[in-house]
Write a protein that holds these residues in place. Structure first.
Motif, PDB file in Angstrom:
ATOM      1  N   UNK A   1      -1.207  -0.768  -0.596  1.00  0.00           N
ATOM      2  CA  UNK A   1      -0.211  -1.413  -1.470  1.00  0.00           C
ATOM      3  C   UNK A   1      -0.805  -1.736  -2.835  1.00  0.00           C
ATOM      4  N   UNK A   2      -1.762  -0.938  -3.256  1.00  0.00           N
ATOM      5  CA  UNK A   2      -2.389  -1.125  -4.556  1.00  0.00           C
ATOM      6  C   UNK A   2      -3.071   0.182  -4.929  1.00  0.00           C
ATOM      7  N   UNK A   3      -3.583   0.291  -6.145  1.00  0.00           N
ATOM      8  CA  UNK A   3      -4.079   1.573  -6.644  1.00  0.00           C
ATOM      9  C   UNK A   3      -5.596   1.760  -6.560  1.00  0.00           C
TER      10      UNK A   3
ATOM     11  N   UNK B   1      -3.874  -8.415  -1.629  1.00  0.00           N
ATOM     12  CA  UNK B   1      -3.032  -9.325  -2.390  1.00  0.00           C
ATOM     13  C   UNK B   1      -1.814  -9.759  -1.600  1.00  0.00           C
TER      14      UNK B   1
ATOM     15  N   UNK C   1      -0.441   6.135  -6.243  1.00  0.00           N
ATOM     16  CA  UNK C   1      -0.031   5.333  -7.408  1.00  0.00           C
ATOM     17  C   UNK C   1       0.030   3.832  -7.136  1.00  0.00           C
ATOM     18  N   UNK C   2      -0.472   3.435  -5.989  1.00  0.00           N
ATOM     19  CA  UNK C   2      -0.425   2.012  -5.664  1.00  0.00           C
ATOM     20  C   UNK C   2       0.955   1.504  -5.290  1.00  0.00           C
ATOM     21  N   UNK C   3       1.931   2.416  -5.138  1.00  0.00           N
ATOM     22  CA  UNK C   3       3.313   1.991  -4.870  1.00  0.00           C
ATOM     23  C   UNK C   3       3.488   1.539  -3.421  1.00  0.00           C
ATOM     24  N   UNK C   4       4.253   0.478  -3.228  1.00  0.00           N
ATOM     25  CA  UNK C   4       4.687   0.111  -1.878  1.00  0.00           C
ATOM     26  C   UNK C   4       5.975  -0.675  -1.972  1.00  0.00           C
TER      27      UNK C   4
END
Lengths: 411, 411
Positions: free
Chosen positions: B195-197, B355, B378-381
């Motif tokens: 959940x992060x890049x 986080x 891309x860190x997308x969640x």
């Protein structure tokens, strides 16, 4: 001079305000009297009655503008027109355009009770839909009357319930004749509240309005990428952080030019939930300045800033111009005369450039036009707290009377 | 060692993902599978069926947590628990918690097909309502199972339609017995997407999670005074300009500390109409850091900045703390073991501080806990674009298998 010997009747003017302030009254001393509503019909009916009581000949034109004409001695002379509008914003103020109409009525009443005969005719006007809240754009009545808009354009406007301007006009019984539109007008003087803090701040009683700022309006969409708040600070494409920088850049530019103002109005954040930073922000901004060259230079500057911020923030930004209206310079003959009369009355004053559109803006296209501003407490307007003291109203109305008398005999 | 001789079956794991990805599928490859909905019931039924097919003893507790137990040789030994959650955000991703559950299932299947007998029992878990979107707060299943929330608190939660957690639990047939809650657990290992890049940026295959950032959340109201855009730039009390400065101050502070993140989530502007500048802005922000002292220092700093900005902008600002959860430090015994196994497998790796909250956060209160992260594109969640490659999933699941086998024989 005759005009120094007569005075307006302040208790009569107050009484007129008290009537107006009850029609569409809000709980907190404001007015919600949107154009062509039942509330608008009520104040129009009363206004027409008042005009008739003063012996004026009343006309309604095909966009609902109401005119009352007081004939002059010289049948060939063009009119002096005075007035403004009786409609308001939702939860707007009691003064705004109402002041211009009621003070004009008081001028007529004062002339009548003193049996003053003027060379020129004097006309009072209430323009339809100055506010533009129910039917956008604003200033439709004066816009059609001055040829800035066609009647077809006005009739086709619809409110959010789908009701057309024409239907609303018929509904309240104020759809008059095209031949009743204004004509043969030499001067237009509009008294209005300042809608800004300058007169109050500078302790001036009268604002002499040199013109109306031009305005260009834009829609901006800032697209980043929303993600969970757990995402580290690194690598975010937070549309709100980028848009915040843009808001400040748009605000900051006002420090570079006198009488320049910018406003970010609509501002919407998506998705706007606690745990997710913004993927998209949509906002509108406008830039207002009397000088079109300066305004265009400022717009270029803002666009460059927005582009730079987008690049630095790794977001995408689209900017669309949605409205443009150039600066309006009022008649220097009229502002000069207003200054003279202000000095004769010993009122403190300053020149002002209006940031808002007014019916006077369109009237300036067809006749010599100027405006007089009264102080607005705290600069508030279009809100229930809008306030102008009766003391200031008395001075401004006295000035209007004297300006009208001067013009009315100047053929 | 036995564990080096066995491999997970990637096509079997892919097939499980394909089943899961269809239940609540969105048009754009995401999942909307809110807790205790019909979609949740469907995936739960399939999951229970899969557990039974593997010969596990299945239990449902009184908040709907599903456990499947694989007995060990040593009847007195405490369990190793693995798993995560099958619920998602609205238009969330296919991986998030699903990865932790399906990879754990694959670990069990691999052990079974290789007839591996372990000393300790191994339990797989699917926790209810990790996401907290339908019923707030999140992590209710693990929260009740670990004594952080009472059952009464959980049952009384209501979704936006007024349906209670208890009603929803009964509705889908997953209201089990209190005596089925987890007990006698020694270790909990949760595999999850980052959940992060950071892993992607640093080209690392595995994240070893040292802990979960503590988080403090606030609601802020900035009150200025709305007025017409015609108001000069001078003397405005524009709540949006002030709030924009605050957003930047809250963002700027992240540059002062490593692994610090802040998020402005909700952001609402009033009145948000084209012609009026803002009178009020309401927004939420949170501050996340593993170290409680640092987090508190940052919060003081932000509060001072917000106060200073309010004073300079002549607006009023109220700040209310709405949530606080301290930092969670995972078991160094477990993170050390994960590091060892990662090295044996020759996977590139880095330590990470999460986080986001996770069920592991609560499990850390009652047993030795750690997490393994896979890269997130891309860190997308929490969005449909959320993506982790099967290559990365294969590595992380292999690591999980090896960690489990190591722990399972360590009594």
């Amino acid at each position: 001079m005759a005009k120094n010997k007569i005075d307006i009747n302040m208790s009569r003017l107050k009484a007129a305000f008290e009537v107006s302030s009850k029609i569409g009254a809000t709980e907190k001393n404001g007015l919600t009297r949107l154009t062509l509503t039942e509330e608008d019909r009520k104040i129009r009916d009363i206004f027409v009655q008042w005009l008739k009581e003063e012996g004026l000949s009343v006309r309604i034109d095909d966009v609902g503008n109401i005119y009352g004409k007081r004939e002059g001695r010289n049948k060939n002379a063009k009119s002096i027109m005075i007035g403004s509008h009786l409609d308001t914003q939702p939860r707007g103020g009691r003064f705004d355009g109402v002041l211009g109409v009621l003070s004009s009525l008081e001028v007529i009443r004062t002339l009548n009770e003193n049996n003053i005969v003027t060379e020129r005719p004097i006309e009072i006007v209430n323009f339809t839909n100055e506010e533009g809240e129910r039917f956008t754009p604003p200033m439709i009545g004066s816009g059609v009357a001055t040829g800035n808009y066609t009647k077809e354009f006005a009739y086709g406007l619809r409110d959010k319930n789908g009701v057309s301007f024409e239907e609303a006009l018929n509904e309240i019984g104020y759809n008059g004749q095209e031949e009743n539109r204004l004509s043969n007008v030499e001067y237009f003087v509009e008294l209005h509240i300042e809608q800004g803090p300058l007169l109050e701040k500078n302790r001036k009683e009268i604002g002499i309005v040199k013109g109306v700022k031009g305005m260009t309006r834009f829609e901006v969409t800032v697209t980043g990428h929303a993600s969970h708040g757990a995402h580290p600070a690194y690598g975010r494409k937070d549309a709100l952080v980028a848009a915040s920088k843009m808001v400040l850049a748009i605000d900051e530019v006002t420090k570079s030019y006198e009488d320049l103002s910018t406003t970010v109005g609509v501002f919407e954040v998506f998705p706007s939930v606690v745990n997710i930073f913004a993927g998209e922000v949509r906002f509108t901004f406008d830039v207002r300045h009397l000088d079109d060259q300066i305004r265009n230079r400022v717009i270029s500057n803002i666009k460059e800033n927005l582009k730079r911020i987008s690049e630095e923030s790794e977001v995408v930004c689209s900017i669309k111009q949605t409205w443009n209206i150039d600066g309006t310079h009022f008649s220097t003959e009229l502002t000069g005369l207003i200054l003279e009369e202000t000095n004769k009355l010993n009122y403190s004053h300053q020149y002002i450039v209006s940031g808002a559109g007014h019916d006077a803006k369109f009237m300036n296209d067809i006749c010599k036009t100027a405006m007089i501003f009264t102080p607005s407490a705290n600069g508030f307007s279009h809100c229930e707290e809008e306030y102008t003291s009766y003391e200031d109203i008395q001075k401004a109305t006295t000035l209007l009377l004297n300006v009208v008398m001067e013009l009315a005999n100047k053929v």
